[in-house]
Design a protein around this motif. Structure first.
Motif, PDB file in Angstrom:
ATOM      1  N   ALA A 338       0.833  -1.205   0.000  1.00 47.66           N
ATOM      2  CA  ALA A 338       0.000   0.000   0.000  1.00 47.66           C
ATOM      3  C   ALA A 338       0.865   1.252   0.000  1.00 47.66           C
ATOM      4  O   ALA A 338       0.558   2.241  -0.690  1.00 47.66           O
ATOM      5  N   ASP A 339       1.950   1.234   0.768  1.00 49.55           N
ATOM      6  CA  ASP A 339       2.867   2.377   0.786  1.00 49.55           C
ATOM      7  C   ASP A 339       3.517   2.585  -0.575  1.00 49.55           C
ATOM      8  O   ASP A 339       3.823   3.725  -0.963  1.00 49.55           O
ATOM      9  N   GLU A 340       3.741   1.498  -1.299  1.00 44.33           N
ATOM     10  CA  GLU A 340       4.355   1.585  -2.612  1.00 44.33           C
ATOM     11  C   GLU A 340       3.424   2.250  -3.618  1.00 44.33           C
ATOM     12  O   GLU A 340       3.885   2.882  -4.584  1.00 44.33           O
ATOM     13  N   GLY A 341       2.113   2.143  -3.399  1.00 40.81           N
ATOM     14  CA  GLY A 341       1.151   2.760  -4.303  1.00 40.81           C
ATOM     15  C   GLY A 341       0.005   1.823  -4.630  1.00 40.81           C
ATOM     16  O   GLY A 341      -0.105   0.721  -4.103  1.00 40.81           O
ATOM     17  N   LYS A 342      -0.849   2.261  -5.516  1.00 35.34           N
ATOM     18  CA  LYS A 342      -2.017   1.472  -5.883  1.00 35.34           C
ATOM     19  C   LYS A 342      -1.591   0.153  -6.518  1.00 35.34           C
ATOM     20  O   LYS A 342      -0.578   0.074  -7.216  1.00 35.34           O
ATOM     21  N   ASN A 343      -2.388  -0.881  -6.264  1.00 33.29           N
ATOM     22  CA  ASN A 343      -2.080  -2.207  -6.778  1.00 33.29           C
ATOM     23  C   ASN A 343      -3.366  -2.979  -6.980  1.00 33.29           C
ATOM     24  O   ASN A 343      -4.435  -2.562  -6.529  1.00 33.29           O
ATOM     25  N   ILE A 344      -3.249  -4.096  -7.640  1.00 37.42           N
ATOM     26  CA  ILE A 344      -4.406  -4.936  -7.940  1.00 37.42           C
ATOM     27  C   ILE A 344      -4.274  -6.229  -7.140  1.00 37.42           C
ATOM     28  O   ILE A 344      -3.307  -6.975  -7.312  1.00 37.42           O
ATOM     29  N   LYS A 345      -5.247  -6.472  -6.260  1.00 39.48           N
ATOM     30  CA  LYS A 345      -5.167  -7.614  -5.350  1.00 39.48           C
ATOM     31  C   LYS A 345      -5.975  -8.796  -5.878  1.00 39.48           C
ATOM     32  O   LYS A 345      -7.026  -8.614  -6.496  1.00 39.48           O
ATOM     33  N   HIS A 346      -5.469  -9.977  -5.593  1.00 42.57           N
ATOM     34  CA  HIS A 346      -6.200 -11.205  -5.885  1.00 42.57           C
ATOM     35  C   HIS A 346      -6.086 -12.145  -4.685  1.00 42.57           C
ATOM     36  O   HIS A 346      -4.983 -12.372  -4.181  1.00 42.57           O
ATOM     37  N   ASP A 347      -7.212 -12.656  -4.257  1.00 41.38           N
ATOM     38  CA  ASP A 347      -7.285 -13.620  -3.158  1.00 41.38           C
ATOM     39  C   ASP A 347      -7.773 -14.922  -3.759  1.00 41.38           C
ATOM     40  O   ASP A 347      -8.970 -15.132  -3.923  1.00 41.38           O
TER      41      ASP A 347
END
Length: 468
Positions: A338-347
């Motif tokens: 999250a600190d690195e920036g926006k990302n796309i999560k998959h569970d």
């Protein structure tokens, strides 16, 4: 509509009916702060009777209900839609531990109890409640049950479903089903408990639960092992199961890039090795005999794995502080990303034996389609659950990358489906994956789910727009 809110104030007290926008704000935004819903009010009942009274008022007025626990979900399951018609029904005031039965090894709790408080209450009575996850300081047991939460102890203790013996539920008609039976055997018809667990509040509102307790381990030991491939990690898992049996309670996979992110944003946290390795496993043993017995078992496992060159290096925590430091690395991966920036999560989950193939093939597909992407892959290897997250290329604006989220999801979830896996292992469907799941579930399965929803919630007032 004002008359409806006046009746709610009469039912639970005016101070527990929140209509001011500023006071409602935290109840309307999702945990990742990417979506904000709307509601006509936030209702905060203090008992199961008050929940039932509010549900009956909502039925009479045709008002949709969005049940909410700690609001730590990641799939928009605990926040209302944008219509502004719904009320948020927060169970935060219902936080009593009702009973602890040390002989039956059970605890009866309100749904609004914070998970960490339940863990502490069990520990104070020399017992263990083994559900553990990153949000345990703010998530509630009702939310855990509604999403069938997983966490780090699934390998030994199972998902939240396996940790629950009985439920208390307010139905969509405002009736109370008291199923708070602390029984381990009860074969008297349909298992309503399992129907409500994992339903994300779409079939009724969980207000209480009987949960399982376990003897507190005599010793808990942690080790971090380094290796070259995920196949080596799977080989280590097989060895650990053979040599340690039920003593193995945690087995977490982390890639080198995960640890790089943690060290970048939290410099005090770094892997205790002189050189980097492609993959790491954090494993935990919980022993009921003694620390000496656990240490002998762990050292034998590590020594054998090193001799067979399954792993290249390992460190065993020699104190509680060292163990906590190793777990902190694992638990800060999400924060660092999250600190690195926006990302796309998959569970996602796939059969454990296919995890190495899944990662290899899906990484290649994504790299070909989206050159320069950075994979943040970690998760509960012991139960087949991966948090398979994608960060944008260093030189690509995050917002530009997020516009391609659907394309990324399609590649990942299509691959999950080919490997006979699930696009949601422990987070649920919520509103975020409600439409996407239609691509992967059969028409028969979707129809059966719809039949159950229509039968139990014919007015579709329970958490509308979620799951189905």
């Amino acid at each position: 509509m004002n008359n409806f809110l006046d009746l709610c104030r009469e039912a639970i007290g005016a101070s527990h009916v929140i209509t001011n926008e500023a006071d409602m704000a935290s109840y309307l935004v999702d945990w990742r702060r990417r979506y904000t819903g709307r509601a006509q009010a936030v209702l905060r009942p203090g008992s199961v009777e008050e929940v039932a009274a509010l549900v009956r008022l909502c039925v009479d007025a045709g008002v949709p209900i969005c049940p909410q626990g700690g609001n730590t979900g990641l799939v928009l399951g605990s926040v209302p839609d944008l219509s502004g018609r719904a009320v948020v029904l927060s169970l935060g005031r219902m936080n009593r531990i009702r009973d602890i039965d040390l002989v039956n090894n059970t605890m009866t709790v309100d749904a609004g109890c914070i998970l960490a408080n339940i863990q502490q209450a069990a520990d104070e009575r020399d017992r263990l409640f083994p559900l553990s996850l990153g949000a345990e300081g703010s998530c509630t047991i009702g939310g855990n049950l509604s999403t069938n939460a997983g966490g780090t102890g699934v390998l030994r203790y199972g998902n939240t479903r396996e940790l629950c013996l009985g439920l208390e539920v307010v139905t969509p008609q405002g009736e109370v089903w008291n199923g708070l039976r602390g029984l381990r055997k009860d074969n008297t018809g349909y298992d309503l408990r399992d129907l409500y667990i994992g339903a994300e509040g779409t079939l009724g509102i969980i207000t209480g639960a009987v949960i399982k307790l376990f003897p507190r381990p005599k010793a808990t030991l942690t080790a971090l092992a380094a290796m070259q491939t995920t196949d080596a990690a799977l080989k280590l898992l097989t060895l650990a199961r053979q040599q340690c049996g039920a003593t193995l309670t945690g087995f977490e996979l982390m890639s080198q890039f995960c640890l790089e992110l943690v060290a970048k944003h939290y410099p005090q946290m770094h892997a205790p090795f002189p050189q980097p390795y492609p993959q790491y496993v954090l494993l935990e043993l919980s022993d009921s005999e003694s620390e000496e017995h656990a240490m002998a078992m762990l050292e034998s496992l590590i020594t054998g794995a090193l001799e067979e060159e399954t792993i290249q290096d390992a460190v065993v925590a020699g104190s509680i502080a060292q163990s906590r430091a190793l777990w902190d690395i694992r638990e800060h991966i999400t924060l660092a990303q999250a600190d690195e920036g926006k990302n796309i999560k998959h569970d996602v989950s796939v059969p454990i034996s296919r995890i190495g193939d899944f990662i290899h093939e899906t990484d290649a597909l994504l790299a070909d389609r989206f050159p320069g992407i950075r994979m943040v892959t970690f998760g509960h290897l012991g139960d087949g659950n991966l948090h398979y997250n994608v960060s944008p290329p260093v030189d690509m604006p995050a917002d530009d990358f997020m516009e391609r989220q659907h394309e990324v999801n399609q590649v990942v979830h299509d691959s999950v489906h080919r490997f006979h896996g699930s696009i949601s292992a422990e987070h649920g469907l919520g509103a975020l994956k409600r439409e996407e799941i239609k691509q992967y579930k059969s028409a028969v399965e979707l129809r059966l789910m719809g039949v159950i929803k229509d039968a139990l919630d014919p007015l579709h007032l329970m958490n509308p727009g979620k799951v189905l």
